[in-house]
Write a protein that holds these residues in place. Structure first.
Motif, PDB file in Angstrom:
ATOM      1  N   LEU A 163      38.804 -15.066  28.586  1.00  0.00           N
ATOM      2  CA  LEU A 163      37.534 -14.914  29.389  1.00  0.00           C
ATOM      3  C   LEU A 163      37.525 -14.655  30.754  1.00  0.00           C
ATOM      4  O   LEU A 163      36.850 -13.884  31.372  1.00  0.00           O
ATOM      5  CB  LEU A 163      36.502 -16.374  29.049  1.00  0.00           C
ATOM      6  CG  LEU A 163      35.931 -16.492  27.625  1.00  0.00           C
ATOM      7  CD1 LEU A 163      35.087 -17.715  27.598  1.00  0.00           C
ATOM      8  CD2 LEU A 163      35.141 -15.265  27.010  1.00  0.00           C
ATOM      9  N   GLU A 165      40.373 -13.497  32.146  1.00  0.00           N
ATOM     10  CA  GLU A 165      40.802 -12.021  32.272  1.00  0.00           C
ATOM     11  C   GLU A 165      39.814 -10.862  32.109  1.00  0.00           C
ATOM     12  O   GLU A 165      39.747  -9.777  32.892  1.00  0.00           O
ATOM     13  CB  GLU A 165      42.070 -11.786  31.158  1.00  0.00           C
ATOM     14  CG  GLU A 165      43.045 -12.453  31.577  1.00  0.00           C
ATOM     15  CD  GLU A 165      44.409 -11.773  30.821  1.00  0.00           C
ATOM     16  OE1 GLU A 165      45.662 -12.235  31.145  1.00  0.00           O
ATOM     17  OE2 GLU A 165      44.255 -10.782  30.105  1.00  0.00           O
ATOM     18  N   GLY A 166      39.079 -11.014  30.986  1.00  0.00           N
ATOM     19  CA  GLY A 166      37.757 -10.109  31.240  1.00  0.00           C
ATOM     20  C   GLY A 166      36.926 -10.034  32.052  1.00  0.00           C
ATOM     21  O   GLY A 166      36.641  -8.985  32.799  1.00  0.00           O
ATOM     22  N   SER A 167      36.614 -10.877  32.969  1.00  0.00           N
ATOM     23  CA  SER A 167      35.907 -11.142  33.822  1.00  0.00           C
ATOM     24  C   SER A 167      36.554 -10.629  35.332  1.00  0.00           C
ATOM     25  O   SER A 167      35.981  -9.529  35.781  1.00  0.00           O
ATOM     26  CB  SER A 167      35.399 -12.552  34.026  1.00  0.00           C
ATOM     27  OG  SER A 167      34.651 -12.519  35.370  1.00  0.00           O
ATOM     28  N   LEU A 168      37.871 -11.096  35.401  1.00  0.00           N
ATOM     29  CA  LEU A 168      38.340 -10.258  36.423  1.00  0.00           C
ATOM     30  C   LEU A 168      38.821  -8.980  36.397  1.00  0.00           C
ATOM     31  O   LEU A 168      38.531  -8.099  37.395  1.00  0.00           O
ATOM     32  CB  LEU A 168      39.854 -10.922  36.636  1.00  0.00           C
ATOM     33  CG  LEU A 168      39.824 -12.347  36.974  1.00  0.00           C
ATOM     34  CD1 LEU A 168      41.264 -13.087  37.031  1.00  0.00           C
ATOM     35  CD2 LEU A 168      39.387 -12.400  38.418  1.00  0.00           C
ATOM     36  N   ALA A 169      38.935  -8.171  35.302  1.00  0.00           N
ATOM     37  CA  ALA A 169      39.297  -6.889  34.908  1.00  0.00           C
ATOM     38  C   ALA A 169      38.068  -6.045  35.336  1.00  0.00           C
ATOM     39  O   ALA A 169      37.901  -5.100  35.772  1.00  0.00           O
ATOM     40  CB  ALA A 169      39.705  -6.651  33.595  1.00  0.00           C
ATOM     41  N   LEU A 170      36.680  -6.876  35.236  1.00  0.00           N
ATOM     42  CA  LEU A 170      35.479  -6.096  35.786  1.00  0.00           C
ATOM     43  C   LEU A 170      35.325  -6.215  37.064  1.00  0.00           C
ATOM     44  O   LEU A 170      34.217  -5.748  37.713  1.00  0.00           O
ATOM     45  CB  LEU A 170      34.528  -6.853  35.042  1.00  0.00           C
ATOM     46  CG  LEU A 170      34.130  -6.686  33.360  1.00  0.00           C
ATOM     47  CD1 LEU A 170      33.346  -7.379  32.684  1.00  0.00           C
ATOM     48  CD2 LEU A 170      33.885  -5.154  33.176  1.00  0.00           C
ATOM     49  N   GLY A 171      36.058  -6.678  37.770  1.00  0.00           N
ATOM     50  CA  GLY A 171      36.138  -6.795  39.412  1.00  0.00           C
ATOM     51  C   GLY A 171      35.331  -7.859  39.952  1.00  0.00           C
ATOM     52  O   GLY A 171      34.971  -8.117  40.888  1.00  0.00           O
ATOM     53  N   ALA A 172      35.250  -8.872  39.209  1.00  0.00           N
ATOM     54  CA  ALA A 172      34.776 -10.178  39.582  1.00  0.00           C
ATOM     55  C   ALA A 172      35.786 -10.993  40.624  1.00  0.00           C
ATOM     56  O   ALA A 172      37.050 -10.822  40.316  1.00  0.00           O
ATOM     57  CB  ALA A 172      34.266 -11.201  38.462  1.00  0.00           C
ATOM     58  N   THR A 177      34.213 -15.659  38.455  1.00  0.00           N
ATOM     59  CA  THR A 177      34.789 -15.535  37.297  1.00  0.00           C
ATOM     60  C   THR A 177      34.631 -17.229  36.859  1.00  0.00           C
ATOM     61  O   THR A 177      34.058 -17.405  35.719  1.00  0.00           O
ATOM     62  CB  THR A 177      36.260 -15.446  37.207  1.00  0.00           C
ATOM     63  OG1 THR A 177      36.382 -13.940  37.384  1.00  0.00           O
ATOM     64  CG2 THR A 177      36.717 -15.582  35.602  1.00  0.00           C
ATOM     65  N   ASN A 181      31.814 -17.636  34.233  1.00  0.00           N
ATOM     66  CA  ASN A 181      32.630 -17.375  32.732  1.00  0.00           C
ATOM     67  C   ASN A 181      33.192 -18.699  32.334  1.00  0.00           C
ATOM     68  O   ASN A 181      33.923 -18.819  31.335  1.00  0.00           O
ATOM     69  CB  ASN A 181      33.329 -16.184  32.725  1.00  0.00           C
ATOM     70  CG  ASN A 181      33.025 -15.118  31.552  1.00  0.00           C
ATOM     71  OD1 ASN A 181      31.824 -15.530  30.892  1.00  0.00           O
ATOM     72  ND2 ASN A 181      33.796 -14.381  31.392  1.00  0.00           N
TER      73      ASN A 181
END
Lengths: 283, 257
Positions: A163, A165-172, A177, A181
């Protein structure tokens, strides 16, 4: 013995242990209810103590304990949650952080009278708050802090890394994050810690002995700098120091019952809140 | 190791060495990835292709002890230079993970997460972005009536397409996909591959795959990695029919890996 029999024997052993615990708690609660209920009356709950507590009511003690619990939670929960977030999400996991965690866990084992002495030294004397709700709440907050930190950290750790990683990868950012999340999904666990904390804060006598509690104060507090009565201390005095212990026994049980109901009530509230968050942030 | 790349180079890597603490994972990698093409990274397990992929959007930054030497240039600018804004970088470079990781929120909230994080707050604007992204990912028709249902209730293939929609919603120019179909059944895999073919028109796509047939089907360019080194890079047709390096040929013909 055959394997199946051994297994069944162990299950019964474990079942027995669980039932024993439930029975023990049930017995204690029923005993207090049985002896305490006769003492409960409108006057008892809303009146002020008279004749050194032998008669009258315990309203100041109820108010006092409520203030102390609320104060302790207000002080400990944000600090505890922030520490847990720091330890779990931001701190570089090295020797220093490990030592920090060891210190927190050790703090959990410190005897409550020692906390009382600490509170006396720091809040009452050094910072000059005097014997007051402020000193008492802060001392209790220190006492329940380790529990809150440990259960909050566990709750944060339980959230899967995917969760984040997914958020960070979107630029958060890291904080975004955590806030969007991670935190929502760890709220139930954090509330569990606070439930445990509330019980302890409400019931501990030693810390408030030295920092806030008054035996006989037949008026309500008007500021955080006031001294206050408290249920566990009141119970202790009635049970041991009162010149006529037998006569006030119903009052003792009544006080115990009120304290129990108060703690259970707050715990129930926190449990309801936790279920709400569990449903809202199902993961 | 250079290829006859078409006009525009989107990602250029020079002298890339990558370390997980004391262990070196990438050795002197140099590559030029063309714009609006699909580049596949192939190689046996542990050869560094995922590590390489994650250097492009600096996702390796979050691993403690990770260290990088060399340059990774996107549109001519080194993304590891001092003062690079990682948030802006990750808006430009989207990522889809191997194991789909839909957030435990509604379908709508998943896709709107990126735009919302970056400041879009108005519901109608978000709704428009969400619809557009879901259409792009080929998922709109299946979820348009259940946008507020939990994303966790979708099937595996739908979840992965949701993750693609989520990545598309922030408007990236580059899409990094780490074995996006490896956890899916053949039919869902085929859908994802078709999707990649369509997306190629507007995005530069870099896809890690351990499935060589997939690489051959889907990509325009292929890079073969082995034990942290880039062995060969070229047009997919050339790599699969006339590989220059013996190692490449051995891998492709299944002699190892």
């Amino acid at each position: 013995m055959s394997k199946a029999r051994t297994e069944r024997a162990f299950f019964w052993l474990m079942r027995g242990a669980t039932y024993f615990i439930v029975l023990a708690i049930a017995y204690i609660i029923l005993d207090i209810v049985r002896h305490g209920l006769p003492a409960i009356s409108w006057r008892f709950l809303t009146g002020f103590p008279q004749k050194s507590g032998a008669e009258g009511g315990i309203l100041p003690a109820i108010v006092g304990t409520s203030c102390l619990v609320i104060g302790a939670i207000v002080a400990a929960l944000p600090v505890g949650m922030a520490s847990a977030i720091y330890l779990s999400e931001y701190a570089r996991q090295g020797a220093f952080v490990r030592t920090l965690r060891l210190a927190i866990v050790t703090l959990a084992g410190v005897p409550s009278i020692v906390f009382g002495l600490f509170g006396l030294g720091l809040f009452v004397l050094f910072l000059g708050f005097g014997a007051s709700i402020l000193s008492g709440s802060l001392t209790l907050a220190c006492m329940i802090l380790p529990t809150i930190i440990v259960s909050s950290e566990e709750a944060l750790r339980a959230v899967p890394q995917s969760l984040r990683e997914g958020s960070l990868a979107l630029g958060a950012t890291k904080w975004q994050t955590i806030y969007e999340n991670v935190l929502p999904y760890s709220l139930p666990g954090m509330l569990t810690g606070s439930i445990l904390g509330v019980g302890r804060a409400a019931g501990e006598t030693a810390p408030i002995l030295l920092t806030v509690a008054a035996f006989f104060l037949p008026k309500l507090p008007r500021s955080v700098f006031d001294q206050v009565m408290a249920l566990p201390y009141h119970l202790y005095i009635l049970a041991t120091q009162h010149p006529d212990v037998e006569k006030v026994r119903p009052m003792q049980y009544g006080t115990a019952l009120v304290l129990l109901v108060l703690v259970l009530g707050v715990s129930l509230g926190a449990i309801v809140l936790r279920s709400h968050f569990r449903r809202k942030y199902r993961w | 190791m250079t290829a006859n790349s078409p006009s525009e180079v989107k990602i250029e890597v020079e002298g890339l060495n990558f370390f997980y603490g004391p262990v070196q994972a990438l050795f002197d990698v140099a590559m030029r990835i063309p714009a609006r093409q699909v580049t596949a990274l192939i190689g046996p397990s542990g050869c560094g292709k995922s590590t390489f992929l994650r250097t492009v959007n600096r996702m390796n930054d979050i691993i403690p002890g990770a260290r990088i030497e060399g340059k990774v240039l996107i549109d001519g600018r080194d993304i590891y230079a001092n003062g690079t804004d990682v948030v802006t970088l990750r808006k430009k470079v989207g990522m889809v993970f191997q194991k789909s990781n839909p957030f435990p929120k509604s379908v709508f909230e998943n896709v709107a997460y990126g735009p919302r994080i970056h400041g879009a707050a108005a519901r109608p604007a978000l709704a428009e972005i969400v619809e557009r992204s879901l259409r792009r990912a080929g998922l709109w028709d299946e979820v348009k009536d259940r946008l507020d249902a939990s994303a966790l209730d979708l099937s595996g293939g739908q979840q992965q397409r949701l993750c693609i929609a989520r990545a598309l919603a922030i408007g990236p120019e580059i899409l990094l996909m780490d074995e996006p179909a490896s956890a899916l059944d053949p039919r869902s895999t085929a859908r994802i591959e078709d999707l990649i073919g369509e997306l190629r028109r507007d995005y530069t796509i870099v896809i890690v795959t351990h499935n060589m047939q997939q690489a051959a089907r889907v990509s325009d360019f292929t890079a073969f990695f082995y034990e942290g080194q880039l062995i060969e890079f070229g047009r997919t047709k050339q790599i699969f029919t006339m590989p220059r390096e013996k190692q490449t040929e051995d891998y492709i013909t299944g002699r190892f890996g």
